[in-house]
Design a protein around this motif. Structure first.
Motif, PDB file in Angstrom:
ATOM      1  N   GLU A 144       0.809  -1.220   0.000  1.00 40.98           N
ATOM      2  CA  GLU A 144       0.000   0.000   0.000  1.00 40.98           C
ATOM      3  C   GLU A 144       0.839   1.265   0.000  1.00 40.98           C
ATOM      4  N   ARG A 145       2.089   1.167   0.429  1.00 39.68           N
ATOM      5  CA  ARG A 145       2.955   2.343   0.474  1.00 39.68           C
ATOM      6  C   ARG A 145       4.085   2.273  -0.547  1.00 39.68           C
ATOM      7  N   ALA A 146       4.054   1.300  -1.421  1.00 38.86           N
ATOM      8  CA  ALA A 146       5.157   1.115  -2.370  1.00 38.86           C
ATOM      9  C   ALA A 146       5.239   2.275  -3.366  1.00 38.86           C
ATOM     10  N   GLY A 147       4.089   2.804  -3.795  1.00 40.62           N
ATOM     11  CA  GLY A 147       4.118   3.924  -4.734  1.00 40.62           C
ATOM     12  C   GLY A 147       4.775   5.144  -4.143  1.00 40.62           C
ATOM     13  N   GLU A 148       4.564   5.371  -2.856  1.00 40.61           N
ATOM     14  CA  GLU A 148       5.210   6.498  -2.186  1.00 40.61           C
ATOM     15  C   GLU A 148       6.716   6.294  -2.122  1.00 40.61           C
ATOM     16  N   ALA A 149       7.154   5.076  -1.775  1.00 40.92           N
ATOM     17  CA  ALA A 149       8.589   4.790  -1.706  1.00 40.92           C
ATOM     18  C   ALA A 149       9.237   4.913  -3.078  1.00 40.92           C
ATOM     19  N   ALA A 150       8.492   4.561  -4.146  1.00 33.26           N
ATOM     20  CA  ALA A 150       9.045   4.587  -5.502  1.00 33.26           C
ATOM     21  C   ALA A 150       9.280   6.003  -6.011  1.00 33.26           C
TER      22      ALA A 150
END
Length: 510
Positions: A144-150
């Motif tokens: 759920e937070r992978a897009g933010e980390a990317a």
């Protein structure tokens, strides 16, 4: 069986900065026991129960031995549930259920449910930036937070949903496809606030354009219902778009504060309007674990204080350092957290307690007027560059159309900001409102008549030393909007016209 030691990298967040934490897991023979040390808060101590249940419910064995987890360095306070995944992965590695070397070049961050599912945590963007600075290859985070980390370039993001998926990745299984970087934030439904909605107030809109062009602080004074709040809420619509660096900074702050869902890069300038009962720590930041306040949440945007005279004096006085320095330092014990606070302050107030001074409708006594004036902090008012008297628009204006649009004024603001960017390149100041006295002397060139006009206003007591510098900054912005290389007397007269200090009592206290 000899003791086995595993090392896992994760991060904690101090203020807005990611701090590297090494999770050391020691599994050795002895009576079954599970201990976590290393100055963790309650949520870290409670990780024992979450991790124990998550490991068992994910189909793994929890070692029936003495398990000691150390969060190093021991002197650094750790807070939040983001250590769960690192602790669980370390226990699996130390007990031989997953290969330990696979974790040497990865950082892990995430909260575990009792069933082994990963839950999102605050501050993933900051953790990803810390992982890149630490020289690691990748970061394992909840999907759920992978897009933010990317959003952080040059870092492999491993997006997983469960502890079992993490174990599969560490055993060499197929890694999930890399996530797409978070897109720009989706605009809210309905048309955004636009200056085209405003009737009358042509002069006020011109002053707000100057404020947006130079990043100047503004006070709107006038009776109730004349449009002060309406005008303030439309100020972000004429400010320049966020640069990518600014958008990343705003997103990081909101992520750490738990106000960002992690699906997008925040692309709109923040507009924060705290209630007048907000505390000093709520306004500038604080708490047992220092967290950003409204001033930091408004970073690169607008902080709107409606009914300024109703705010508690300690809260208003706490704003003085953020306004001057563009940051606030929150000290708790031996920890210091630095939060950025480079915002535009827009305040609104009534001229008196009933709101109708100086019209015949006013029923306030002289004592009431004096009491109301004392509620406005002189030192804070002295840090406001533009003071505007907002009156009721004429009847014919209400029936007409808006005098201008946000798009038209924004184009003028962007052009003025580009001139300032060229002039102030390499100084650390983004606009005229951010210049200190040294930059003002070096980069603002006024004509002799302009200097004489400022000096005369100072001699007559209309300006303090700080007020003189602020008037010159506003005059420089007026000149930028006019495309003038030098500040002339006409520009200074416009700037002085926006300082009604004697009426508000702001220049008498420095």
């Amino acid at each position: 069986m000899a003791a086995v030691l595993a090392h896992i990298t994760t991060f904690t967040i101090t203020g807005l900065d990611p701090r590297r934490v090494t999770v050391e897991v020691d599994v050795r023979p002895g009576l079954p026991n599970f201990t976590i040390v290393g100055l963790g808060d309650r949520s870290v101590r409670e990780a024992r129960e979450r991790v124990h249940a998550a490991i068992l419910n994910s189909g793994f064995e929890f070692p029936a031995r003495r398990v000691t987890v150390n969060l190093a360095p021991a002197h650094l306070r750790k807070a939040g549930p983001g250590f769960d995944l690192a602790i669980a992965a370390g226990i699996l590695a130390a007990s031989g259920q997953v290969p330990g070397p696979a974790l040497e070049r990865l950082a892990v961050f995430g909260e575990l449910s009792l069933g082994g599912e990963l839950r999102p945590c605050r501050g993933v963007l900051a953790v990803a930036e810390g992982t890149l600075r630490a020289g690691l290859d990748g970061l394992v985070v909840p999907r759920e937070r992978a897009g933010e980390a990317a959003l952080v370039d040059g870092l492999e993001i491993v997006a997983v949903k469960t502890l079992a998926e993490v174990a599969d990745v560490l055993r060499g299984g197929a890694r999930p496809p890399p996530p797409e970087p978070g897109r720009s934030a989706v605009a809210p439904p309905g048309p955004p606030p636009d200056l085209a909605d405003v009737r009358g107030h042509v002069d006020i809109i011109g002053a707000l354009t100057i404020a947006a062009a130079g990043g100047h602080n503004v006070l709107l004074s006038g009776p109730p219902g004349v449009g002060k709040t309406m005008l303030a809420r439309r100020l972000p619509s004429i400010m320049p778009p966020l640069t990518r660096a600014e958008a990343l900074e705003v997103t990081r702050i909101h992520s750490i504060a738990g106000l960002h869902d992690g699906a997008a890069l925040i692309a709109e300038r923040p507009f924060r309007a705290p209630h007048h009962q907000v505390s000093a720590s709520g306004l500038v930041g604080g708490g047992t674990v220092p967290a950003p306040g409204e001033a930091s949440l408004a970073h690169h945007g607008v902080l709107f204080l409606d009914e300024l005279s109703e705010f508690a004096r300690p809260a208003l006085e706490a704003l003085r350092q953020p306004l001057e320095d563009g940051r606030v330092a929150v000290v708790r014990g031996q920890r210091t957290a630095i939060f950025p606070t480079r915002f535009m302050l827009v305040a609104a107030t009534n001229p008196c307690a009933c709101g109708h001074a100086p019209s015949p409708r006013c029923r306030c006594t002289e004592a009431d007027l004096a009491r109301h004036a004392r509620r406005l902090s002189g030192p804070l008012l002295d840090r406001l560059d533009i003071v505007l008297n907002v009156q009721r628009p004429a009847a014919q204006d209400l029936a007409g159309s808006g005098a201008t649009t946000s798009a038209a004024e924004r184009a003028r603001v962007i052009a003025a900001r580009e001139r300032q960017g060229e002039r102030l390149r390499g100084t650390g100041a983004a606009c005229n409102g951010h210049m200190d006295a040294a930059l003002l002397r070096a980069h603002v060139h006024a004509t002799t008549d302009a200097e004489a006009t400022l000096l005369d206003a100072y001699r007559r007591g209309r300006l303090s030393a700080r007020g003189r510098d602020r008037a010159l900054r506003v005059a420089r912005t007026v000149a930028d909007l006019a495309g003038s290389e030098r500040v002339t007397r006409e520009h200074v007269i416009v700037a002085l016209g926006y300082r009604h200090d004697q009426d508000l009592g702001g220049e008498e206290v420095a």
